[in-house]
Write a protein that holds these residues in place. Structure first.
Motif, PDB file in Angstrom:
ATOM      1  N   ARG A 138      27.619  59.279  90.755  1.00 38.69           N
ATOM      2  CA  ARG A 138      28.959  59.130  90.772  1.00 38.69           C
ATOM      3  C   ARG A 138      29.304  57.735  91.069  1.00 38.69           C
ATOM      4  O   ARG A 138      30.190  57.028  90.161  1.00 38.69           O
ATOM      5  CB  ARG A 138      29.941  60.135  91.325  1.00 38.69           C
ATOM      6  CG  ARG A 138      29.635  61.576  91.172  1.00 38.69           C
ATOM      7  CD  ARG A 138      30.316  61.864  89.700  1.00 38.69           C
ATOM      8  NE  ARG A 138      31.629  62.207  89.809  1.00 38.69           N
ATOM      9  CZ  ARG A 138      32.482  63.102  89.432  1.00 38.69           C
ATOM     10  NH1 ARG A 138      31.852  63.771  88.368  1.00 38.69           N
ATOM     11  NH2 ARG A 138      33.844  63.078  89.321  1.00 38.69           N
ATOM     12  N   ASP A 188      34.775  65.492  92.214  1.00 39.80           N
ATOM     13  CA  ASP A 188      33.198  65.702  92.249  1.00 39.80           C
ATOM     14  C   ASP A 188      33.128  67.300  92.898  1.00 39.80           C
ATOM     15  O   ASP A 188      32.018  67.917  92.423  1.00 39.80           O
ATOM     16  CB  ASP A 188      32.394  64.486  92.878  1.00 39.80           C
ATOM     17  CG  ASP A 188      31.013  64.739  92.567  1.00 39.80           C
ATOM     18  OD1 ASP A 188      30.776  65.396  91.578  1.00 39.80           O
ATOM     19  OD2 ASP A 188      30.219  64.490  93.419  1.00 39.80           O
ATOM     20  N   SER A 193      33.859  66.355  85.743  1.00 38.95           N
ATOM     21  CA  SER A 193      33.235  65.138  85.195  1.00 38.95           C
ATOM     22  C   SER A 193      33.964  63.928  85.434  1.00 38.95           C
ATOM     23  O   SER A 193      35.353  63.882  85.375  1.00 38.95           O
ATOM     24  CB  SER A 193      32.728  65.089  83.727  1.00 38.95           C
ATOM     25  OG  SER A 193      34.039  65.209  82.980  1.00 38.95           O
TER      26      SER A 193
END
Length: 249
Positions: A138, A188, A193
């Motif tokens: 991420r 998250d 997403s």
């Protein structure tokens, strides 16, 4: 049409500073804080050594005039300003890469504190270790999103007259990035997403910019930038709960 409430967004960082003092959250504030202090010290030391060499080299290029050689203090001031700017943005990126698993769990604990509901069945250190690869990915996604836009703004900033507009755009973009950076942790945790998160924040863009603005300013202040990161995570979680995150899962 811009939606959201800019002034409400401004209040979330202050709420984050209040939340990090809660007993159940302190441990996951202290651990990344210690890591950040060590990281900040190492960055400051190595950048200081590097710029010490650069100053000595620059002074060696100047004519051997006493009054010019005496200006080395001015070089230290100028390079010191550069060091602070490099530390501000470099520190945030590196600190978030290292601390991202802790910040994800801190966001989870903060959401539980605010809502009274469990976010994930995975708890404690096992959950943190399991989430390390996903958390790092991420962070990489955010860097990939940031770099081309930052380069584009940098190029615009080189154009005379237009660079005045670029300065405003930089400020807004950094505020937007700080909102993306920190609201991403609770997002998250809910398996939202990064693309979907950008759309959610765009729906309340004024609130997002209001939240990101004080975070961006605090990140540029040495010492304060050490504690603003966990506060921003907690504030971003409050944003997620109350603005447009949890209500749309």
């Amino acid at each position: 049409m811009l939606r959201g409430n800019f002034f409400r967004g401004l209040g979330y960082l202050g709420e984050g500073f209040r939340l990090i003092r809660q007993p159940g959250l302190r441990l996951f504030v202290v651990i990344p804080l210690v890591i950040n202090i060590l990281l900040f010290g190492l960055l400051f030391y190595f950048l200081g050594e590097l710029f010490g060499v650069l100053i000595a080299t620059a002074m060696g290029w100047l004519p051997d005039w006493a009054w010019l050689q005496a200006l080395d203090w001015l070089f230290w001031i100028l390079y010191g300003a550069v060091i602070l700017l490099m530390l501000a943005y470099g520190f945030v990126i590196i600190a978030n890469l290292i601390g991202s698993p802790f910040y994800g769990y801190l966001a989870e604990l903060t959401e539980k504190h605010l809502t009274g509901q469990e976010v994930s069945p995975d708890e404690g250190w096992a959950g943190i270790i399991k989430d390390i690869p996903r958390a790092l990915w991420r962070e990489v996604q955010k860097i990939i999103y940031y770099l081309p836009r930052a380069i584009g703004l940098f190029i615009i900033g080189l154009i005379p007259v237009v660079n005045l507009v670029a300065a405003v755009l930089w400020f807004m973009f950094n505020s937007w990035m700080m909102a993306l950076q920190y609201v991403d942790y609770p997002a998250d945790n809910h398996k939202v997403s990064f693309r979907a998160l950008r759309e959610l924040l765009a729906d309340t863009r004024l609130s997002a910019l209001g939240f990101g603005l004080p975070v961006a300013l605090a990140a540029m202040v040495p010492i304060l930038n050490l504690v603003v990161v966990p506060a921003a995570v907690c504030g971003a979680t409050a944003y997620w709960v109350r603005e447009n995150g949890a209500t749309r899962n």
